[in-house]
Design a protein around this motif. Structure first.
Motif, PDB file in Angstrom:
ATOM      1  N   LEU A  61       0.826  -1.197   0.000  1.00 26.49           N
ATOM      2  CA  LEU A  61       0.000   0.000   0.000  1.00 26.49           C
ATOM      3  C   LEU A  61       0.865   1.254   0.000  1.00 26.49           C
ATOM      4  CD1 LEU A  61      -2.586  -0.970   2.784  1.00 26.49           C
ATOM      5  CD2 LEU A  61      -2.825  -1.259   0.316  1.00 26.49           C
ATOM      6  N   HIS A  62       0.313   2.308  -0.593  1.00 28.61           N
ATOM      7  CA  HIS A  62       0.909   3.633  -0.461  1.00 28.61           C
ATOM      8  C   HIS A  62      -0.112   4.503   0.258  1.00 28.61           C
ATOM      9  CE1 HIS A  62       2.518   7.558  -1.142  1.00 28.61           C
ATOM     10  NE2 HIS A  62       1.528   7.891  -1.971  1.00 28.61           N
ATOM     11  N   GLU A  63       0.274   5.042   1.396  1.00 26.97           N
ATOM     12  CA  GLU A  63      -0.621   5.871   2.207  1.00 26.97           C
ATOM     13  C   GLU A  63      -0.277   7.352   1.997  1.00 26.97           C
ATOM     14  OE1 GLU A  63      -0.694   6.703   6.866  1.00 26.97           O
ATOM     15  OE2 GLU A  63      -1.420   4.683   6.383  1.00 26.97           O
ATOM     16  N   PHE A  64      -1.316   8.169   1.829  1.00 24.63           N
ATOM     17  CA  PHE A  64      -1.054   9.599   1.674  1.00 24.63           C
ATOM     18  C   PHE A  64      -2.240  10.411   2.177  1.00 24.63           C
ATOM     19  CE2 PHE A  64      -3.274   8.340  -2.127  1.00 24.63           C
ATOM     20  CZ  PHE A  64      -4.031   9.430  -2.516  1.00 24.63           C
ATOM     21  N   GLU A  65      -1.945  11.652   2.547  1.00 25.32           N
ATOM     22  CA  GLU A  65      -2.974  12.575   3.017  1.00 25.32           C
ATOM     23  C   GLU A  65      -3.483  13.409   1.848  1.00 25.32           C
ATOM     24  OE1 GLU A  65      -4.000  12.544   6.219  1.00 25.32           O
ATOM     25  OE2 GLU A  65      -2.578  10.887   6.517  1.00 25.32           O
ATOM     26  N   ALA A  66      -4.780  13.702   1.853  1.00 21.96           N
ATOM     27  CA  ALA A  66      -5.369  14.493   0.767  1.00 21.96           C
ATOM     28  C   ALA A  66      -6.601  15.221   1.274  1.00 21.96           C
ATOM     29  CB  ALA A  66      -5.729  13.591  -0.409  1.00 21.96           C
ATOM     30  N   ASN A  67      -7.008  16.228   0.534  1.00 21.89           N
ATOM     31  CA  ASN A  67      -8.223  16.976   0.843  1.00 21.89           C
ATOM     32  C   ASN A  67      -9.277  16.705  -0.229  1.00 21.89           C
ATOM     33  OD1 ASN A  67      -7.161  18.408   3.144  1.00 21.89           O
ATOM     34  ND2 ASN A  67      -5.982  19.636   1.683  1.00 21.89           N
ATOM     35  N   ILE A  68     -10.539  16.601   0.199  1.00 23.71           N
ATOM     36  CA  ILE A  68     -11.633  16.359  -0.745  1.00 23.71           C
ATOM     37  C   ILE A  68     -11.985  17.661  -1.456  1.00 23.71           C
ATOM     38  CG2 ILE A  68     -14.040  15.647  -0.988  1.00 23.71           C
ATOM     39  CD1 ILE A  68     -13.702  13.840   1.398  1.00 23.71           C
ATOM     40  N   ASP A  69     -11.897  17.638  -2.793  1.00 15.79           N
ATOM     41  CA  ASP A  69     -12.283  18.805  -3.597  1.00 15.79           C
ATOM     42  C   ASP A  69     -13.765  18.773  -3.949  1.00 15.79           C
ATOM     43  OD1 ASP A  69      -9.686  19.763  -3.609  1.00 15.79           O
ATOM     44  OD2 ASP A  69      -9.171  18.686  -5.446  1.00 15.79           O
ATOM     45  N   SER A  70     -14.280  17.571  -4.226  1.00 19.40           N
ATOM     46  CA  SER A  70     -15.697  17.459  -4.587  1.00 19.40           C
ATOM     47  C   SER A  70     -16.203  16.067  -4.235  1.00 19.40           C
ATOM     48  CB  SER A  70     -15.906  17.726  -6.085  1.00 19.40           C
ATOM     49  OG  SER A  70     -15.275  16.739  -6.871  1.00 19.40           O
ATOM     50  N   GLU A 112     -17.550  15.115   2.890  1.00 16.33           N
ATOM     51  CA  GLU A 112     -17.953  16.412   2.346  1.00 16.33           C
ATOM     52  C   GLU A 112     -16.733  17.154   1.828  1.00 16.33           C
ATOM     53  OE1 GLU A 112     -18.065  18.994   6.463  1.00 16.33           O
ATOM     54  OE2 GLU A 112     -19.897  17.932   5.840  1.00 16.33           O
ATOM     55  N   SER A 113     -16.966  18.105   0.941  1.00 15.13           N
ATOM     56  CA  SER A 113     -15.881  18.876   0.339  1.00 15.13           C
ATOM     57  C   SER A 113     -15.081  19.609   1.412  1.00 15.13           C
ATOM     58  CB  SER A 113     -16.447  19.890  -0.657  1.00 15.13           C
ATOM     59  OG  SER A 113     -17.075  19.232  -1.728  1.00 15.13           O
ATOM     60  N   GLY A 114     -13.760  19.670   1.212  1.00 11.14           N
ATOM     61  CA  GLY A 114     -12.867  20.349   2.143  1.00 11.14           C
ATOM     62  C   GLY A 114     -12.318  19.464   3.234  1.00 11.14           C
ATOM     63  N   GLN A 115     -12.874  18.268   3.382  1.00 12.29           N
ATOM     64  CA  GLN A 115     -12.460  17.360   4.453  1.00 12.29           C
ATOM     65  C   GLN A 115     -11.079  16.770   4.145  1.00 12.29           C
ATOM     66  OE1 GLN A 115     -15.460  14.455   5.330  1.00 12.29           O
ATOM     67  NE2 GLN A 115     -14.079  13.107   6.457  1.00 12.29           N
ATOM     68  N   ALA A 116     -10.201  16.719   5.170  1.00 12.32           N
ATOM     69  CA  ALA A 116      -8.899  16.073   5.032  1.00 12.32           C
ATOM     70  C   ALA A 116      -9.035  14.592   5.369  1.00 12.32           C
ATOM     71  CB  ALA A 116      -7.876  16.737   5.949  1.00 12.32           C
ATOM     72  N   MET A 117      -8.288  13.738   4.667  1.00 18.03           N
ATOM     73  CA  MET A 117      -8.414  12.309   4.911  1.00 18.03           C
ATOM     74  C   MET A 117      -7.135  11.584   4.513  1.00 18.03           C
ATOM     75  SD  MET A 117     -10.959  11.452   1.757  1.00 18.03           S
ATOM     76  CE  MET A 117     -11.841  10.533   2.943  1.00 18.03           C
ATOM     77  N   THR A 118      -7.028  10.335   4.979  1.00 21.13           N
ATOM     78  CA  THR A 118      -5.921   9.458   4.621  1.00 21.13           C
ATOM     79  C   THR A 118      -6.424   8.438   3.605  1.00 21.13           C
ATOM     80  OG1 THR A 118      -4.934   9.688   6.815  1.00 21.13           O
ATOM     81  CG2 THR A 118      -4.199   7.835   5.477  1.00 21.13           C
ATOM     82  N   LEU A 119      -5.700   8.311   2.504  1.00 25.63           N
ATOM     83  CA  LEU A 119      -6.074   7.358   1.459  1.00 25.63           C
ATOM     84  C   LEU A 119      -4.971   6.325   1.280  1.00 25.63           C
ATOM     85  CD1 LEU A 119      -7.510   9.869  -1.147  1.00 25.63           C
ATOM     86  CD2 LEU A 119      -8.815   8.251   0.229  1.00 25.63           C
ATOM     87  N   HIS A 120      -5.341   5.184   0.716  1.00 20.36           N
ATOM     88  CA  HIS A 120      -4.403   4.073   0.531  1.00 20.36           C
ATOM     89  C   HIS A 120      -4.519   3.573  -0.900  1.00 20.36           C
ATOM     90  CE1 HIS A 120      -4.089   3.804   4.976  1.00 20.36           C
ATOM     91  NE2 HIS A 120      -5.361   4.153   4.916  1.00 20.36           N
ATOM     92  N   ILE A 121      -3.420   3.621  -1.638  1.00 22.91           N
ATOM     93  CA  ILE A 121      -3.383   3.113  -3.011  1.00 22.91           C
ATOM     94  C   ILE A 121      -2.876   1.676  -2.979  1.00 22.91           C
ATOM     95  CG2 ILE A 121      -2.228   3.298  -5.250  1.00 22.91           C
ATOM     96  CD1 ILE A 121      -2.267   6.272  -4.999  1.00 22.91           C
TER      97      ILE A 121
END
Length: 367
Positions: free
Chosen positions: A298-307, A337-346
């Protein structure tokens, strides 16, 4: 039934080369779908089979007979058009039997054939109606009945469902496939709708700028695209494309560096050292590592929801990480919801690697 074979077929117009050297064999009884974006040459290819377009170079064989110079009526094919092409002043009965009457077939034979086809297509109660009194789906079934009543060797469909609403398209797809399974006639079907292609086809031919980009069973084309074009065209939502870098170590091992991760590639890697294009489908990026395949890297990274777009049982979110945007397909059960920060896993096992220059697929991390 009959085979249909293209041998180095070209179609040119003044100033335009529409079909560029196609080689293709369609097996007897096969349901083959020509799929691609507008202008790729798929409808022209179909019309050359029908004899509605002349062949500029090469040849087409139907049941091992060269048909380049045969008139459409001599090819024993039947075509169903996008526009239905029904005669508004004739009843359903007369529309279905029109071609037979034109060929001066005996009236009793016409009646028998029309009623048999009408029963198969569930049109019997509508035989006395005019086209204006029918729904879109009923009109399309009448157009199909008019083709079927002639018992051709090859059926040709040119985007027959594009005028129907989404619910009716779903119903008609099932009906067309069911009819094919009953009749077992060689069928060539043109569409730009990949859902139609994936649900109907025994094999799908992806066309791009007059060439065949890939041929295969729908599942194989989806899982193993042979080029960046096919990977980006097949699948909804579309595949994410990223940048990576391949290097080789002192032991001749290939390593992919992607967003700070080093992933070792096995000897099936056929590309060059240096920059590469990576592809990952939105369904292979997860909110939780628990939803990934067991033991996959897995690759883990932080991102923000745009839409955030609700699609029904699933939702499509677009997230950003620096200048890079990703599409992610998630369960609609997640409250996002938009603007929310989250951790994603590829899921790195699902990465596809493409040559930056040619776009050809050179590797999939796990086959």
């Amino acid at each position: 039934m009959a085979t249909v074979e293209f041998k180095q077929v070209h179609k040119t117009y003044p100033g335009a080369h529409i079909v560029k050297g196609i080689d293709l064999k369609i097996e007897s009884g096969e349901f083959l779908v020509l799929l691609g974006p507008s202008g790729c040459g798929k409808s022209t290819t179909l019309r050359m089979i029908a004899g509605l377009e002349d062949i500029s170079e090469g040849c087409i064989e139907i049941d091992q007979q060269v048909v380049n110079d045969l008139e459409p009526k001599e090819r024993n094919i039947a075509m169903v058009f996008q526009s239905y092409a029904l005669y508004p002043h004739l009843s359903v009965y007369k529309n279905i039997g029109f071609g037979l009457r034109l060929a001066k077939v005996d009236k009793q034979i016409i009646d028998s054939k029309v009623r048999d086809v009408a029963e198969l297509l569930e049109l019997t109660p509508l035989l006395d109606r005019k086209p204006k009194d029918l729904s879109g789906g009923q009109r399309q079934r009448v157009a199909m009945g008019r083709a079927m009543v002639r018992t051709p060797n090859v059926f040709l469909f040119d985007e027959p469902l594009s005028n129907l609403d989404a619910k009716l398209r779903h119903t008609m797809r099932a009906e067309i496939r069911q009819l094919h399974d009953q009749l077992k006639k060689t069928t060539v079907y043109v569409t730009h709708d990949q859902v139609e292609a994936m649900t109907l086809a025994d094999r799908v031919v992806i066309m791009h700028e007059g060439h065949i980009a890939q041929i295969g069973k729908p599942r194989d084309v989806f899982l193993h695209p042979q080029s960046k074009f096919v990977a980006g065209f097949i699948g909804s939502p579309t595949m994410n494309f990223l940048k990576g870098d391949v290097r080789i170590d002192d032991s001749s091992n290939y390593w992919l560096n992607f967003a700070g991760n080093d992933v070792q590639l096995d000897q099936s890697y056929s590309g060059n050292v240096g920059e590469v294009d990576l592809g990952i489908r939105p369904s292979d990026i997860y909110l939780s590592p628990k939803t990934c395949s067991h033991n996959n890297p897995l690759h883990e990274f932080e991102a923000n929801i745009d839409s955030y777009e609700l699609l029904g049982a699933t939702a499509l979110i677009v997230v950003s990480r620096g200048e890079q945007s990703f599409k992610v397909e998630v369960s609609a059960n997640y409250a996002l919801e938009s603007g929310q920060a989250m951790t994603l896993h590829i899921d790195l096992s699902q990465l596809h690697i493409f040559d930056t220059q040619s776009g050809a697929a050179v590797y999939r991390v796990i086959n």
